[in-house]
Scaffold this motif. Structure first.
Motif, PDB file in Angstrom:
ATOM      1  N   PHE A  58       2.712   7.313   9.048  1.00 51.38           N
ATOM      2  CA  PHE A  58       2.031   7.834   8.074  1.00 51.38           C
ATOM      3  C   PHE A  58       2.536   7.130   7.144  1.00 51.38           C
ATOM      4  N   GLU A  59       3.492   6.200   6.657  1.00 55.40           N
ATOM      5  CA  GLU A  59       3.346   5.512   5.793  1.00 55.40           C
ATOM      6  C   GLU A  59       2.965   4.130   5.822  1.00 55.40           C
ATOM      7  N   GLY A  60       2.241   3.547   4.273  1.00 47.41           N
ATOM      8  CA  GLY A  60       2.360   2.553   4.659  1.00 47.41           C
ATOM      9  C   GLY A  60       2.294   1.012   3.204  1.00 47.41           C
ATOM     10  N   GLN A  61       2.920   0.127   3.674  1.00 48.44           N
ATOM     11  CA  GLN A  61       3.651  -0.006   2.301  1.00 48.44           C
ATOM     12  C   GLN A  61       2.627  -1.678   1.448  1.00 48.44           C
ATOM     13  N   LEU A  62       2.600  -2.126   0.925  1.00 45.28           N
ATOM     14  CA  LEU A  62       1.724  -2.850   0.261  1.00 45.28           C
ATOM     15  C   LEU A  62       2.385  -3.860  -0.613  1.00 45.28           C
ATOM     16  N   ALA A  63       2.147  -5.650  -0.809  1.00 43.36           N
ATOM     17  CA  ALA A  63       2.362  -6.205  -1.507  1.00 43.36           C
ATOM     18  C   ALA A  63       1.732  -7.677  -1.659  1.00 43.36           C
TER      19      ALA A  63
ATOM     20  N   GLY B 115      -5.957  -0.762   4.507  1.00 47.63           N
ATOM     21  CA  GLY B 115      -6.262  -1.300   4.338  1.00 47.63           C
ATOM     22  C   GLY B 115      -7.188  -1.648   3.111  1.00 47.63           C
ATOM     23  N   THR B 116      -8.039  -0.943   2.735  1.00 43.89           N
ATOM     24  CA  THR B 116      -8.705  -0.445   1.329  1.00 43.89           C
ATOM     25  C   THR B 116      -8.093  -0.766  -0.232  1.00 43.89           C
ATOM     26  N   LEU B 117      -6.943  -1.078   0.420  1.00 38.37           N
ATOM     27  CA  LEU B 117      -5.922  -1.400  -1.119  1.00 38.37           C
ATOM     28  C   LEU B 117      -5.799  -2.442  -1.153  1.00 38.37           C
ATOM     29  N   GLN B 118      -5.172  -3.122   0.365  1.00 37.78           N
ATOM     30  CA  GLN B 118      -5.337  -4.687   0.328  1.00 37.78           C
ATOM     31  C   GLN B 118      -6.421  -5.013  -0.300  1.00 37.78           C
ATOM     32  N   ALA B 119      -7.489  -5.071  -0.107  1.00 38.28           N
ATOM     33  CA  ALA B 119      -9.069  -5.392  -0.200  1.00 38.28           C
ATOM     34  C   ALA B 119      -9.332  -5.625  -1.814  1.00 38.28           C
ATOM     35  N   THR B 120      -8.205  -3.989  -2.750  1.00 36.34           N
ATOM     36  CA  THR B 120      -8.229  -4.230  -3.854  1.00 36.34           C
ATOM     37  C   THR B 120      -7.846  -5.193  -4.471  1.00 36.34           C
ATOM     38  N   GLU B 121      -6.386  -5.151  -4.014  1.00 33.60           N
ATOM     39  CA  GLU B 121      -5.679  -5.913  -4.744  1.00 33.60           C
ATOM     40  C   GLU B 121      -6.374  -7.681  -4.440  1.00 33.60           C
ATOM     41  N   VAL B 122      -6.887  -8.352  -3.716  1.00 27.88           N
ATOM     42  CA  VAL B 122      -7.128  -9.165  -3.577  1.00 27.88           C
ATOM     43  C   VAL B 122      -8.813  -9.623  -4.627  1.00 27.88           C
ATOM     44  N   ILE B 123      -9.848  -8.522  -4.408  1.00 32.50           N
ATOM     45  CA  ILE B 123     -10.712  -8.791  -5.646  1.00 32.50           C
ATOM     46  C   ILE B 123     -10.031  -8.979  -6.748  1.00 32.50           C
ATOM     47  N   LYS B 124      -9.017  -8.161  -7.128  1.00 30.76           N
ATOM     48  CA  LYS B 124      -7.785  -8.146  -8.557  1.00 30.76           C
ATOM     49  C   LYS B 124      -7.550 -10.465  -8.654  1.00 30.76           C
TER      50      LYS B 124
ATOM     51  N   ILE C 198      -8.934  -9.823 -12.716  1.00 31.05           N
ATOM     52  CA  ILE C 198      -9.475  -8.478 -13.133  1.00 31.05           C
ATOM     53  C   ILE C 198      -7.609  -7.267 -12.890  1.00 31.05           C
ATOM     54  N   GLY C 199      -7.609  -6.726 -14.616  1.00 29.55           N
ATOM     55  CA  GLY C 199      -5.989  -5.602 -13.963  1.00 29.55           C
ATOM     56  C   GLY C 199      -5.001  -5.641 -13.733  1.00 29.55           C
ATOM     57  N   LYS C 200      -3.980  -5.451 -13.645  1.00 27.19           N
ATOM     58  CA  LYS C 200      -3.081  -6.061 -13.434  1.00 27.19           C
ATOM     59  C   LYS C 200      -2.389  -6.155 -11.887  1.00 27.19           C
ATOM     60  N   SER C 201      -1.240  -7.226 -11.922  1.00 23.33           N
ATOM     61  CA  SER C 201      -1.568  -7.713 -10.449  1.00 23.33           C
ATOM     62  C   SER C 201      -0.175  -7.217  -9.647  1.00 23.33           C
ATOM     63  N   LEU C 202      -0.457  -6.916  -8.722  1.00 25.56           N
ATOM     64  CA  LEU C 202       0.724  -6.396  -7.711  1.00 25.56           C
ATOM     65  C   LEU C 202       2.126  -6.894  -7.218  1.00 25.56           C
ATOM     66  N   ALA C 203       1.593  -8.613  -8.266  1.00 20.50           N
ATOM     67  CA  ALA C 203       2.647  -9.342  -7.744  1.00 20.50           C
ATOM     68  C   ALA C 203       4.768  -8.838  -7.968  1.00 20.50           C
ATOM     69  N   GLY C 204       5.235  -8.812  -7.565  1.00 21.55           N
ATOM     70  CA  GLY C 204       6.152  -8.401  -8.541  1.00 21.55           C
ATOM     71  C   GLY C 204       7.169  -7.318  -7.615  1.00 21.55           C
ATOM     72  N   TYR C 205       6.051  -6.403  -6.784  1.00 19.86           N
ATOM     73  CA  TYR C 205       6.046  -5.048  -6.855  1.00 19.86           C
ATOM     74  C   TYR C 205       5.608  -4.844  -5.664  1.00 19.86           C
ATOM     75  N   LEU C 206       6.639  -3.856  -4.766  1.00 26.69           N
ATOM     76  CA  LEU C 206       6.559  -3.309  -3.614  1.00 26.69           C
ATOM     77  C   LEU C 206       5.829  -1.721  -3.260  1.00 26.69           C
ATOM     78  N   LEU C 207       4.408  -1.410  -3.344  1.00 24.40           N
ATOM     79  CA  LEU C 207       3.703  -0.287  -3.627  1.00 24.40           C
ATOM     80  C   LEU C 207       3.988   0.721  -2.224  1.00 24.40           C
TER      81      LEU C 207
ATOM     82  N   LYS D 298       5.701   2.859  -6.292  1.00 19.66           N
ATOM     83  CA  LYS D 298       5.654   1.666  -6.975  1.00 19.66           C
ATOM     84  C   LYS D 298       7.945   0.803  -7.138  1.00 19.66           C
ATOM     85  N   ILE D 299       7.339   0.202  -6.428  1.00 21.40           N
ATOM     86  CA  ILE D 299       8.936  -0.628  -6.746  1.00 21.40           C
ATOM     87  C   ILE D 299       8.838  -2.020  -7.047  1.00 21.40           C
ATOM     88  N   LYS D 300       9.865  -2.666  -8.492  1.00 20.37           N
ATOM     89  CA  LYS D 300       9.789  -3.776  -9.009  1.00 20.37           C
ATOM     90  C   LYS D 300      10.866  -4.323  -7.918  1.00 20.37           C
TER      91      LYS D 300
END
Length: 251
Positions: free
Chosen positions: A158-163, A204-213, A218-227, A238-240
């Motif tokens: 039930f858990e996901g990670q994204l970076a 997977g949808t969050l992943q697509a959003t970050e790719v588009i960003k 646009i927006g703030k990159s997720l680089a340097g964080y773990l969601l 959101k972990i630094k």
């Protein structure tokens, strides 16, 4: 970069073009982009489908597997009629049904140390939708060597990670977070522990959003964080992340 759009493209991407942050310039950047999706399964399905819908010019799909009945609970790029087909072919057809303007390149192969550099060479951004640590680490190391941005997601139960990792501009790499694969048997696979199908859809949808960003800026990159998302608790964290100066790959 081509800034001219056909009437069909203007209608297709109208809701993007209306966004002040994205507009025609952002849509032109999406059209010019080349994105590689490694894994056409639970994560890669929603990821690739949304990238195609968004108008990414070229989408590469890497997967060696065929569609099985047990995949269909979460791998939404495939249907019952696709059982037995190569996943890259089934997913490719699904992407073209959504957007025939997108070029889909099928790489029916298992990514490994021997072919990673060649597979990555023609793409701007790399997406990790794999389901095993061996491939994940090979892909992450190859992205560092090729100076490619890596957008990676993982799911279990039930858990996901994204970076997003961009060590080529000074940020941490995947091994700064996970220096080495866990001992065999320590972390169960989805086949062993299970996974809620909708969790792969969200990640997977969050992943697509970050790719588009990343493509459009646009927006703030997720680089340097773990969601991290826990579906049962409906909680995001959101972990630094810090760069490891002793990292064997990017340090």
């Amino acid at each position: 970069m081509e800034f001219t759009f056909s009437e069909d493209e203007i209608q297709r991407y109208a809701r993007h073009i209306l966004l002040r942050e994205l507009g025609g310039t952002g849509q032109a950047r999406l059209k010019a982009a080349r994105v590689l999706v490694v894994g056409a399964g639970g994560l890669g399905s929603p990821l690739a489908l949304y990238l195609a819908a968004a108008g990414i010019g070229t989408i590469g799909l890497v997967d060696a597997d065929v569609v099985e009945l047990s995949n269909l609970q979460r791998q939404i790029a495939h249907g019952t009629a696709d059982i037995g087909r190569a996943k890259v072919d089934s997913a490719g057809d699904a992407l073209r049904r959504i957007n025939p303007l997108v070029e889909v390149v099928a790489h029916r192969a298992r990514l490994g140390a021997e072919n990673a550099a060649k597979l990555l060479a023609d793409y701007d951004i790399i997406c990790d939708g794999t389901d095993n640590f061996a491939t994940r680490f090979v892909l992450a190391d190859a992205c560092v060597a090729a100076r490619k941005t890596l957008v990676t997601a993982a799911v279990l139960r039930f858990e996901g990670q994204l970076a997003t990792f961009k060590p080529h501009i000074g940020g941490p790499c995947y091994r700064c977070l996970y220096p080495a694969p866990p001992p065999e048997g320590l972390v169960p696979s989805c086949a062993e522990a299970g996974v809620l199908g909708a969790v792969t859809g969200v990640m997977g949808t969050l992943q697509a959003t970050e790719v588009i960003k990343e493509i459009t800026g646009i927006g703030k990159s997720l680089a340097g964080y773990l969601l991290v998302w826990n579906a049962l608790d409906a909680e995001f964290r959101k972990i630094k992340l810090g760069k490891d100066p002793q990292c064997a790959v990017c340090g």
